[in-house]
Structure formats: C-alpha cells, structure tokens
Design a protein around this motif. Structure first.
Motif, mmCIF file in Angstrom:
data_model
loop_
_atom_site.group_PDB
_atom_site.id
_atom_site.type_symbol
_atom_site.label_atom_id
_atom_site.label_comp_id
_atom_site.label_asym_id
_atom_site.label_seq_id
_atom_site.Cartn_x
_atom_site.Cartn_y
_atom_site.Cartn_z
ATOM 1 N N GLN A 1 3.944 0.518 2.393
ATOM 2 C CA GLN A 1 4.093 -0.732 3.127
ATOM 3 C C GLN A 1 5.286 -1.479 2.529
ATOM 4 O OE1 GLN A 1 1.480 -2.243 5.754
ATOM 5 N NE2 GLN A 1 2.162 -0.125 5.957
ATOM 6 N N TRP B 1 4.806 -10.368 2.165
ATOM 7 C CA TRP B 1 4.296 -9.690 3.356
ATOM 8 C C TRP B 1 4.602 -10.550 4.579
ATOM 9 C CZ3 TRP B 1 1.222 -10.002 7.645
ATOM 10 C CH2 TRP B 1 0.735 -8.790 8.182
ATOM 11 N N ASP C 1 0.790 -1.233 0.000
ATOM 12 C CA ASP C 1 0.000 0.000 0.000
ATOM 13 C C ASP C 1 0.827 1.290 0.000
ATOM 14 O OD1 ASP C 1 -1.312 -2.224 1.041
ATOM 15 O OD2 ASP C 1 -2.427 -1.092 2.545
ATOM 16 N N GLU D 1 -11.027 -1.752 3.535
ATOM 17 C CA GLU D 1 -9.666 -1.311 3.840
ATOM 18 C C GLU D 1 -9.406 0.039 3.173
ATOM 19 O OE1 GLU D 1 -7.047 -5.235 4.431
ATOM 20 O OE2 GLU D 1 -7.369 -4.785 2.337
ATOM 21 N N TYR E 1 -4.575 -2.007 -6.026
ATOM 22 C CA TYR E 1 -5.186 -2.191 -4.707
ATOM 23 C C TYR E 1 -4.659 -1.188 -3.674
ATOM 24 C CZ TYR E 1 -7.599 -4.621 -0.993
ATOM 25 O OH TYR E 1 -8.455 -4.916 0.025
ATOM 26 N N ALA E 2 -5.486 -1.058 -2.621
ATOM 27 C CA ALA E 2 -5.115 -0.280 -1.425
ATOM 28 C C ALA E 2 -4.723 1.156 -1.769
ATOM 29 C CB ALA E 2 -3.988 -0.980 -0.653
ATOM 30 N N ARG F 1 -9.042 -0.877 10.866
ATOM 31 C CA ARG F 1 -7.733 -0.407 10.386
ATOM 32 C C ARG F 1 -7.809 0.693 9.331
ATOM 33 N NH1 ARG F 1 -8.370 -5.667 8.761
ATOM 34 N NH2 ARG F 1 -8.369 -6.100 6.525
ATOM 35 N N ASP F 2 -6.662 1.335 9.136
ATOM 36 C CA ASP F 2 -6.403 2.359 8.121
ATOM 37 C C ASP F 2 -7.121 3.682 8.437
ATOM 38 O OD1 ASP F 2 -5.084 0.177 7.047
ATOM 39 O OD2 ASP F 2 -6.696 -0.292 5.645
ATOM 40 N N TRP G 1 1.256 -0.890 9.990
ATOM 41 C CA TRP G 1 0.347 -1.045 8.858
ATOM 42 C C TRP G 1 -0.011 0.319 8.258
ATOM 43 C CZ3 TRP G 1 -3.590 -5.565 10.013
ATOM 44 C CH2 TRP G 1 -2.869 -6.714 10.365
ATOM 45 N N SER G 2 -1.032 0.319 7.415
ATOM 46 C CA SER G 2 -1.289 1.521 6.620
ATOM 47 C C SER G 2 -1.805 2.705 7.440
ATOM 48 C CB SER G 2 -2.262 1.206 5.490
ATOM 49 O OG SER G 2 -1.550 0.537 4.486
HETATM 50 C C1 FRU Z 1 -4.297 -3.382 2.593
HETATM 51 C C2 FRU Z 1 -3.906 -3.730 4.016
HETATM 52 C C3 FRU Z 1 -4.360 -2.674 4.989
HETATM 53 C C4 FRU Z 1 -3.376 -2.848 6.118
HETATM 54 C C5 FRU Z 1 -2.114 -3.165 5.373
HETATM 55 C C6 FRU Z 1 -1.155 -4.072 6.088
HETATM 56 O O1 FRU Z 1 -3.490 -4.002 1.645
HETATM 57 O O2 FRU Z 1 -4.415 -4.992 4.364
HETATM 58 O O3 FRU Z 1 -5.702 -2.794 5.394
HETATM 59 O O4 FRU Z 1 -3.260 -1.701 6.907
HETATM 60 O O5 FRU Z 1 -2.496 -3.765 4.152
HETATM 61 O O6 FRU Z 1 0.021 -4.256 5.343
#
Ligand code: FRU
Length: 548
Positions: A38, A46, A22, A204, A281-282, A146-147, A82-83
């Motif tokens: 990320q 990951w 992300d 997310e 994505y993200a 999250r986020d 995380w994000s």
């Molecule tokens: C989206 C996600 C976020 C999270 C992050 C963790 O890709 O799952 O929701 O904060 O990646 O790496």
C-alpha cells in the motif's frame, strides 16, 4: 533537519519516499521475489490515492524499486487500490485479487493480472473488464468487506475457496467464504469459516495456512491442500481494525465443513497470541516456492507526529521478512524469525563472553557507533537468587509497568540500544522473571520505549508479553537495530516486539549499546553477546550490481 534524516533505515524495506502501509501480494515469480505494498505516490499519509507500490528482490533484503503497479483509475477503485493477494494457479498463471474503494466508498473486490506474464519483473498490470467481481452481499456493510484471499484449491472439482474478513451486526469478527472456478463468478457459502469469541470488530487482512507440528516447513504452494489431520495444524490470523494489532491462533481447519476451530478458545484469534507485541500491522504470509518456507511480512508505522512525516517525506517501514514455524517444543505458539538471508549483511562483529552484570549496574558493549546492528545475546541468572524468591508475583505486566526503571527481585535485565553515552536516551529490551502461583517461574519479555527519545510529540510505551522459557534454556534475545526501528525476538522467536523510536541525542556517532541489570537480587551473566554491524542495502539493490 539532521535528526529526521537519520531516522531513515539502512537495511529495512522502504520506498524511496512517501507513505507506505500493508504488504500486498508477495510472491516468487521467474527468479524474483515480488513485493507489493500500500503506497501513496502523492504524500506522507494515507489518502484515497492509495496505490500498489512494487519492488523486486533476489533475497528479500536487497531491492530494486519498480514503477507503481496499480493506481486508482476506475470507478470501482477510484477511492483507492486497497489490499489484496497474489495467487499462482495450477497452470502457473498469476492472478491478483484486491479491494477497491469505489467512487461511492463501497468496498468491492477486483481482479487483476500481469499484462505480460513473460516479463519476470511483472511491470504492467491489467485490471479485469469484469470488475468489480464482488460487491458486499446482503447483510454485510459497505465498509466491512475487504482484503480477499484465495486460500485453497480443490483439485477434484477445480474449485477455489476465497476468504474475506468482515464483522457482524454485533461487532464480532467474521470470515466469509466464497467459491469460484474462474475468479470471475463467485458463490457465497452459507456458513462462515469462523466468528471470533469476543466482539473484536472488523477483521482486516485475514490469513489462514497450515503448519507442521514437527516444527518443519510444510506446503506445496497450493496452501491448504495438505488437509487436516496427522501432523498438521492451521493458523488463522487477522488484523484487528479496532485495536490495530495482528492476532493469530492455532487450530484445526476442517475441509469437509470448511470451518476453523481454535485449539483453545480462550486464546482465539483477537484475544490471544500476537505475531509481534509492538508496532506491527496488516501482515500477511506467503509460501516461498523457491526455498519451501512460509514468510511473514507486516508494516511498522510511525508513532511520531504527522508534521514530522511530512518533513521527512516518508512514513512507515516493513519488518525484515520473517519465517514462520510451529514451535514443536512448546506446542502452543509459532516461531517467528528473520530470514536467513539477513545474515549476509553482517560485517565486522564483536563477541563478549561471560560478562557478569551485578544488580543495579550497566556494562558498555563497545562496538563504536551502534546505529545498524544485529545482536544475539544469551543470559543466565544466578540460581541462589532464584531459589530465594519464594513468594509468587503474578501482577507484572510489561505495558502497565515502568519498564526498565522498575526494580524487581529477578529483573528487568537485558540490553539498552540506541542509547547515548549517559544513557539518558535508550530503548530497553529486557526480561522480567517472577515466581508463579504454582511455584514455577514466569518470564516477561518487554521493550521499553519510555526513555527512547527526549522528544515529546511521539507515542512511547512499554510493549511485550510473557514468553515460555523451558527447563534448561537460557534467556535469549535477538535484536535488529536500524536507526528508527528496533525488532526484538525472544527465545528464538516465541515472542517478538518491534518499536519505532526517534532519539534526539543517541543518533549518528553518539549511538551506544549496553547491558543492564536492574534486578535487586539476581546477578545476571551474559553468557554470550554477539554484535554485528549491518551493511546498508538501499544504494546497492544487488551485491555486484550498479545502483539503478
Ligand atoms: C489495513 C487496511 C486494509 C485495507 C487497506 C487500505 O491496514 O485497512 O484493510 O485494504 O488497509 O489501505
């Protein structure tokens, strides 16, 4: 292995090595665009050491890679930094909110700030002593929180509103709202911003921002302050964890009730429009105060094998930063388009005009090696062929079709990129036109990965969607080719499709680009095709500066 080496991009954002995902906390600060992401500093996939990588740029194209900004080093983020998102407060102070995976794997929200705000590069970050500043509230699962994203500042009572994506017990996506004055203590509002129409699961990287219905840029940095009403709509975007796609919807955000309602609930967020119908994505937008525009970043992951990612030593690229505007012509979609700074990478170009491509034929656009290109093409199909099609055909769907190999009356036609001489490997970006039930025309914009590689340990699909083509418009494509990524934009960004492809033969000097027309009755004229070779950016972070 030469084939894997070739897959590394020439002008897309990639860290020097390892896994990236992300985009996080993009911002403009003291003369620099900052980009966080990320990043796993230890490997090509990951894992719980997920951290915040960091780079800066003057143009969002050439990058200088900086030390990792934040790593898991406290109980509240020991399973990952995380994000999150960066916000510039009215006094110029920068704060970052991010999700931490705790030692018990609970998702909590944390606060961090630059250790030295006078440093334009913002190299050192300090996490707040008050962390975690938020734990999942009652009724919200420890893995569904999250986020965080501060979205709106109310000057009259100095209050910030912050959004967090979640899901409810019935698997509907929800967006929670907190208020805060100091980013240390927060109040959860009793009402949520929005609940999805369908049970689409966890939301997310939620984003919410205004767009001007004139089709111009809007904003003053305090994102939602413009308010609702005249000439403004609000885009809600979420990344669907179940489906792994980024959906947006255009609607109205009401400052009084702090809720958001889609213009058309049959295309609510999660069921309607996407920023990109391919691999993407993200994503997250930020308002670029320097150039007064909204910018979108998203990451484009790998679809090859994990084993190949380990051999390559890296995984994922970011798309070229894209500007976002409301489409004032259709009034039903956004326009998503590469930033103008990209054009500076265009070197030698070639133009082809009025190339007639008969049904069932191809045409070699001879530009030599075709690994790093920016292509702009405009097509017309002959009117007699269109008029002769009377029967409606509404069954076509990019993703269930056989891509460029299928033959319809009025398509597919478009370009073959990353093709070898014999076209046994190729990625096809094309239009497919058919007659609607109401007598009008319907246009599909698709990208066919099915024959993009002879390797079989990768995911290959046909991606795409319908795209509005208005009366009198040509069919237009812009395609960015960069080794293992193809980013394609139809009708100036009304629909976008990004693919990762891994050719085995169409690599190095063997890459070619062709026009193709696989329709059975339409003759296609490529009115104009402009092709530029694109410079690489990685070895020269800033034009005129020595490599670091
Ligand atoms: C989206 C996600 C976020 C999270 C992050 C963790 O890709 O799952 O929701 O904060 O990646 O790496």
């Amino acid at each position: 292995n030469e084939m894997l080496k070739w897959q590394r991009t020439g002008y897309h954002f990639q860290p020097p090595n390892h896994f990236m995902a992300d985009p996080n906390a993009a911002m403009y600060y003291k003369g620099w665009y900052h980009f966080f992401y990320q990043y796993n500093p230890n490997g090509s996939a990951w894992d719980y050491s997920i951290s915040w990588g960091h780079a800066v740029s003057k143009d969002m194209i050439h990058w200088l890679h900086l030390p990792v900004a934040m790593v898991p080093d406290h109980w509240y983020d020991s399973k990952g930094v995380w994000s999150g998102y960066a916000t510039t407060l009215p006094d110029g102070r920068i704060i970052v909110l991010y999700t931490g995976g705790t030692d018990q794997l609970v998702q909590v929200q944390n606060l961090a700030e630059p250790a030295d705000p006078s440093d334009p590069l913002l190299i050192e970050w300090k996490k707040s002593n008050g962390n975690p500043i938020l734990m999942p509230p009652p009724g919200v699962g420890p893995h569904d929180f999250r986020d965080p994203f501060p979205v709106w500042y109310n000057e009259s009572d100095s209050t910030w509103h912050m959004l967090i994506g979640s899901k409810d017990d019935n698997h509907y996506g929800t967006v929670l709202i907190y208020t805060t004055k100091d980013f240390e203590t927060y109040t959860l509002l009793p009402d949520i911003l929005h609940k999805t129409k369908d049970s689409v699961g966890m939301l997310e990287c939620v984003d919410l921002y205004p767009v001007a219905t004139t089709g111009n840029q809007i904003g003053n940095g305090l994102e939602m302050k413009g308010g609702s009403g005249k000439g403004i709509k609000h885009v809600l975007k979420a990344s669907m964890d179940d489906e792994r796609h980024d959906y947006y919807a255009i609607g109205t955000f009401d400052l009084e009730s702090f809720s958001w309602v889609p213009d058309d609930d049959t295309i609510d967020v999660g069921v309607g429009l996407r920023y990109d119908y391919g691999k993407f994505y993200a994503s997250k937008t930020f308002y670029d105060q320097e150039k007064k525009r909204r910018i979108l970043w998203g990451y484009v992951g790998e679809v090859d094998s994990k084993a190949d990612d380990i051999l390559k030593g890296w995984a994922s690229v970011q798309n070229i930063a894209r500007t976002i505007l409301f489409d004032a012509k259709t009034r039903s979609n956004l326009l998503v388009w590469p930033v103008e700074e990209l054009d500076a990478l265009r070197t030698s170009g070639k133009e082809f005009n009025g190339v007639v491509v008969e049904p069932g034929s191809t045409y070699h656009l001879d530009v030599g090696t075709a690994t790093q290109l920016d292509i702009e093409a405009e097509f017309e199909i002959n009117k007699e062929a269109v008029d002769a099609v009377v029967e409606a055909d509404v069954t076509y769907n990019c993703s269930t079709s056989d891509g460029a190999a299928h033959r319809g009356l009025l398509g597919p036609f478009g370009l073959l990129v990353l093709a070898n001489e014999k076209m046994t490997e190729k990625t096809a970006t094309y239009f497919y036109v058919s007659r609607n039930a109401d007598g009008g025309l319907q246009t599909h914009f698709c990208q066919d990965e099915l024959r993009s590689s002879k390797a079989n340990d990768i995911t290959k699909r046909v991606v795409g969607h319908t795209v509005p083509v208005l009366h009198g418009e040509t069919f237009s494509l812009r395609i960015l080719v960069d080794h293992s990524i193809v980013e394609s934009f139809a009708q100036k960004g009304r629909a976008v499709a990004t693919s990762r492809v891994y050719p085995t033969e169409a690599i190095y000097d063997s890459t070619r680009v062709f026009l193709f027309n696989n329709a059975t009755s339409a003759t296609v004229t490529a009115k104009s095709v402009k092709i530029w070779h694109m410079n690489s950016t990685h070895n020269h972070p800033f034009p005129g500066f020595p490599a670091p």
